[in-house]
Design a protein around this motif. Structure first.
Motif, PDB file in Angstrom:
ATOM      1  N   GLN A 248       0.787  -1.129   0.166  1.00 31.81           N
ATOM      2  CA  GLN A 248       0.012  -0.045  -0.004  1.00 31.81           C
ATOM      3  C   GLN A 248       0.795   1.265  -0.067  1.00 31.81           C
ATOM      4  N   THR A 249       0.536   2.217  -0.718  1.00 34.89           N
ATOM      5  CA  THR A 249       1.095   3.449  -0.710  1.00 34.89           C
ATOM      6  C   THR A 249       0.148   4.713  -0.430  1.00 34.89           C
ATOM      7  N   ALA A 250       0.498   5.837  -0.547  1.00 34.11           N
ATOM      8  CA  ALA A 250      -0.231   7.195  -0.400  1.00 34.11           C
ATOM      9  C   ALA A 250      -1.187   7.279  -1.539  1.00 34.11           C
ATOM     10  N   VAL A 251      -2.146   8.040  -1.530  1.00 31.08           N
ATOM     11  CA  VAL A 251      -3.134   8.289  -2.538  1.00 31.08           C
ATOM     12  C   VAL A 251      -2.125   9.109  -3.906  1.00 31.08           C
ATOM     13  N   GLY A 252      -2.404   8.664  -4.871  1.00 26.38           N
ATOM     14  CA  GLY A 252      -1.761   9.211  -6.069  1.00 26.38           C
ATOM     15  C   GLY A 252      -0.968   8.325  -6.964  1.00 26.38           C
ATOM     16  N   ASP A 253      -1.206   8.379  -8.196  1.00 26.17           N
ATOM     17  CA  ASP A 253      -0.556   7.218  -9.173  1.00 26.17           C
ATOM     18  C   ASP A 253       0.812   7.357  -9.165  1.00 26.17           C
ATOM     19  N   ARG A 254       1.724   8.680  -8.834  1.00 29.22           N
ATOM     20  CA  ARG A 254       2.883   8.814  -8.816  1.00 29.22           C
ATOM     21  C   ARG A 254       3.717   7.931  -7.743  1.00 29.22           C
ATOM     22  N   TYR A 255       2.919   7.805  -6.723  1.00 22.86           N
ATOM     23  CA  TYR A 255       3.420   7.144  -5.437  1.00 22.86           C
ATOM     24  C   TYR A 255       3.205   5.586  -5.647  1.00 22.86           C
ATOM     25  N   VAL A 256       2.122   5.146  -6.415  1.00 19.95           N
ATOM     26  CA  VAL A 256       1.946   3.940  -6.830  1.00 19.95           C
ATOM     27  C   VAL A 256       2.982   3.358  -7.682  1.00 19.95           C
ATOM     28  N   LEU A 257       3.386   4.256  -8.723  1.00 14.67           N
ATOM     29  CA  LEU A 257       4.465   4.027  -9.588  1.00 14.67           C
ATOM     30  C   LEU A 257       5.828   3.945  -9.104  1.00 14.67           C
ATOM     31  N   GLU A 258       6.195   5.022  -8.214  1.00 11.30           N
ATOM     32  CA  GLU A 258       7.395   4.905  -7.483  1.00 11.30           C
ATOM     33  C   GLU A 258       7.594   3.343  -6.728  1.00 11.30           C
ATOM     34  N   GLU A 259       6.717   2.898  -6.141  1.00 12.21           N
ATOM     35  CA  GLU A 259       6.664   1.604  -5.465  1.00 12.21           C
ATOM     36  C   GLU A 259       6.715   0.521  -6.334  1.00 12.21           C
ATOM     37  N   MET A 260       6.206   0.569  -7.412  1.00 13.74           N
ATOM     38  CA  MET A 260       6.127  -0.313  -8.560  1.00 13.74           C
ATOM     39  C   MET A 260       7.640  -0.508  -8.959  1.00 13.74           C
ATOM     40  N   LYS A 261       8.048   0.792  -9.213  1.00 11.24           N
ATOM     41  CA  LYS A 261       9.561   0.791  -9.589  1.00 11.24           C
ATOM     42  C   LYS A 261      10.565   0.201  -8.594  1.00 11.24           C
ATOM     43  N   ARG A 262      10.261   0.522  -7.336  1.00 16.52           N
ATOM     44  CA  ARG A 262      11.339  -0.013  -6.428  1.00 16.52           C
ATOM     45  C   ARG A 262      11.048  -1.579  -6.343  1.00 16.52           C
ATOM     46  N   GLY A 263      10.109  -2.109  -6.396  1.00 13.76           N
ATOM     47  CA  GLY A 263       9.898  -3.583  -6.293  1.00 13.76           C
ATOM     48  C   GLY A 263       9.828  -4.283  -7.519  1.00 13.76           C
ATOM     49  N   GLY A 264       9.885  -3.398  -8.931  1.00 15.05           N
ATOM     50  CA  GLY A 264       9.823  -4.199 -10.060  1.00 15.05           C
ATOM     51  C   GLY A 264       8.488  -4.843 -10.250  1.00 15.05           C
ATOM     52  N   TYR A 265       7.273  -4.137  -9.780  1.00 12.52           N
ATOM     53  CA  TYR A 265       6.198  -4.953  -9.827  1.00 12.52           C
ATOM     54  C   TYR A 265       5.480  -4.429 -11.089  1.00 12.52           C
TER      55      TYR A 265
END
Length: 448
Positions: free
Chosen positions: A304-321
């Motif tokens: 889970q991330t903060a609201v906002g697709d930029r934060y979703v993308l940052e987490e996806m990039k960190r984990g390679g998801y």
């Protein structure tokens, strides 16, 4: 003065808050910021600029192009295209910078500007802060052949269409899809993409005139597509917003399928074809508890991330998801894009319906949505939410009462003096009661 950039670029009332002068200055500052970061080292920088069809985008895109060219950037004017198309084209053409003029799902009088760095990625907070700091600072203007040149990008839509269709795991032959394009940026490319993929398309909200974007149509106004799907006897409906970076869906009976259900369906499909990296999906703190419970039942992990697709993308990039998104319909499929893409998401959802030869309603039943109540408590000191012991004690009490059957989230607004109180529970009545209780506590303890 607060931070100029919000969660998705700079937005405001066009020609009042977001003026041609500010837009030009932001574009110059963005060029200088990325140059200082070494993005343009050793070559003449290039940029792509696009817009949605709202009237103010006509002069604001000209201001953006002028600002970039005056800073020595060669600019390709892509005209009216969805936000995700501009992000894709920045990557596909290998240019250094992208700019999109759009206020997304906001009403026509608003507009906004967001920037993309090389690769089509939205700028992080630090880069946006640097752009703000550079506004109005003296700079050496290039002259002669050093000024940027401006050209029309003639094949952007075609390249984006090819990208969309090639991303699909299977065709849509036999499906009848209603598309609501919100009189917005996807009014031409979205129906064409679905047709090329084999679907029969009925389009509504597809006649942009510069003034009618999001007006009674699109993903924030679903009543028309609900009626159209039933009236046409279609298999499903897909509604995007004005810049087409998000979508919501409607099943054959006219029931809404929101972003959480869409992500659940696509996540299960990706696991089936061994494309779910790390067996994990990235969601936000606003994602419905019913989705999280469904993922847990399926043995799928989530972050889970903060609201906002930029934060979703940052987490996806960190984990390679490979997949992440929001309840609002912003869904990022990192194998195919760097930002939410409503047309691509709709195509993938339709592809799952076609591939399984079942209904969207049946696919959506993989998760049971828990009732969710959201109350915006205005005119309060939002910055004391986490520190106020009495408020935190009230939250703890409600959480204890709900147990595993619900949850509580208090979130401060990024732009207004308000606190959002969200409660989920096993019944709407219980969620409403708990949310109203906490909203009263917020008013009493955080009043300005």
């Amino acid at each position: 003065m607060g931070r100029l950039f919000g969660t998705d670029g700079v937005r405001g009332l066009a020609n009042r808050d977001l003026t041609a002068e500010l837009t030009m200055d932001l574009s110059v500052a963005a060029a200088h910021t990325l140059r200082s970061e070494g993005e343009f080292a050793g070559h003449r920088p290039r940029a792509i600029v696009g817009r949605d069809p709202r009237a103010s985008g006509e002069f604001l895109s000209c201001a953006t192009i002028a600002g970039l060219a005056s800073a020595g950037v060669d600019v390709y004017d892509a005209g009216v295209l969805p936000t995700p198309a501009i992000a894709f084209l920045v990557s596909d053409y290998g240019v250094d910078l992208g700019a999109m003029l759009s206020a997304s799902h906001n009403a026509m009088p608003d507009n906004g500007i967001k920037f993309f760095a090389r690769g089509g990625h939205k700028l992080g907070d630090a880069l946006e802060d640097d752009i703000e700091k550079r506004l109005g600072t003296p700079w050496e203007r290039p002259v002669g052949e050093a000024v940027g040149r401006v050209r029309r990008l003639t094949d952007g839509a075609e390249r984006y269409l090819n990208h969309l269709v090639e991303a699909l795991p299977n065709r849509l032959d036999g499906l009848h899809v209603v598309l609501d394009t919100a009189h917005g940026a996807a009014s031409e490319v979205a129906p064409e993409a679905f047709r090329r993929a084999g679907a029969r398309v009925t389009q509504i909200g597809g006649e942009p005139d510069g003034l009618n974007i999001n007006e009674g149509y699109g993903s924030t106004h679903l009543d028309k597509i609900q009626a159209a799907v039933v009236e046409e006897g279609a298999d499903l409906g897909i509604a995007v917003d004005g810049d087409a970076d998000r979508c919501l869906a409607v099943d054959a009976s006219g029931l809404i399928v929101d972003g959480d259900k869409i992500m659940t369906i696509l996540t299960l499909a990706m696991r089936e074809r061994h494309a779910l990296v790390g067996n994990t999906v990235v969601v936000t703190v606003m994602s419905n508890l019913g989705m999280l419970q469904a993922l847990e039942r399926e043995g799928i992990s989530y972050v889970q991330t903060a609201v906002g697709d930029r934060y979703v993308l940052e987490e996806m990039k960190r984990g390679g998801y490979a997949i992440g998104g929001e309840q609002s319909g912003h869904v990022i499929l990192s194998d195919h894009g760097t930002t939410g893409d409503g047309t691509l998401t709709g195509l993938m959802l339709a592809a799952r319906v076609a591939q399984t030869a079942t209904t969207l309603s049946e696919l959506a039943s993989a998760m049971t949505e828990l009732p969710q109540v959201l109350i915006n408590v205005k005119n309060v000191d939002k910055d004391r939410v986490a520190q106020d012991e009495g408020l935190q004690a009230a939250v703890a009490q409600v959480e204890a009462e709900l147990g595993a059957e619900g949850r509580v989230l208090l979130r401060k607004s990024g732009t207004e003096p308000l606190v959002r109180v969200m409660v989920e529970a096993n019944t709407l009545e219980r969620a409403t009661q708990c949310a109203e209780r906490l909203a009263d506590v917020v008013r009493d303890r955080l009043a300005l």
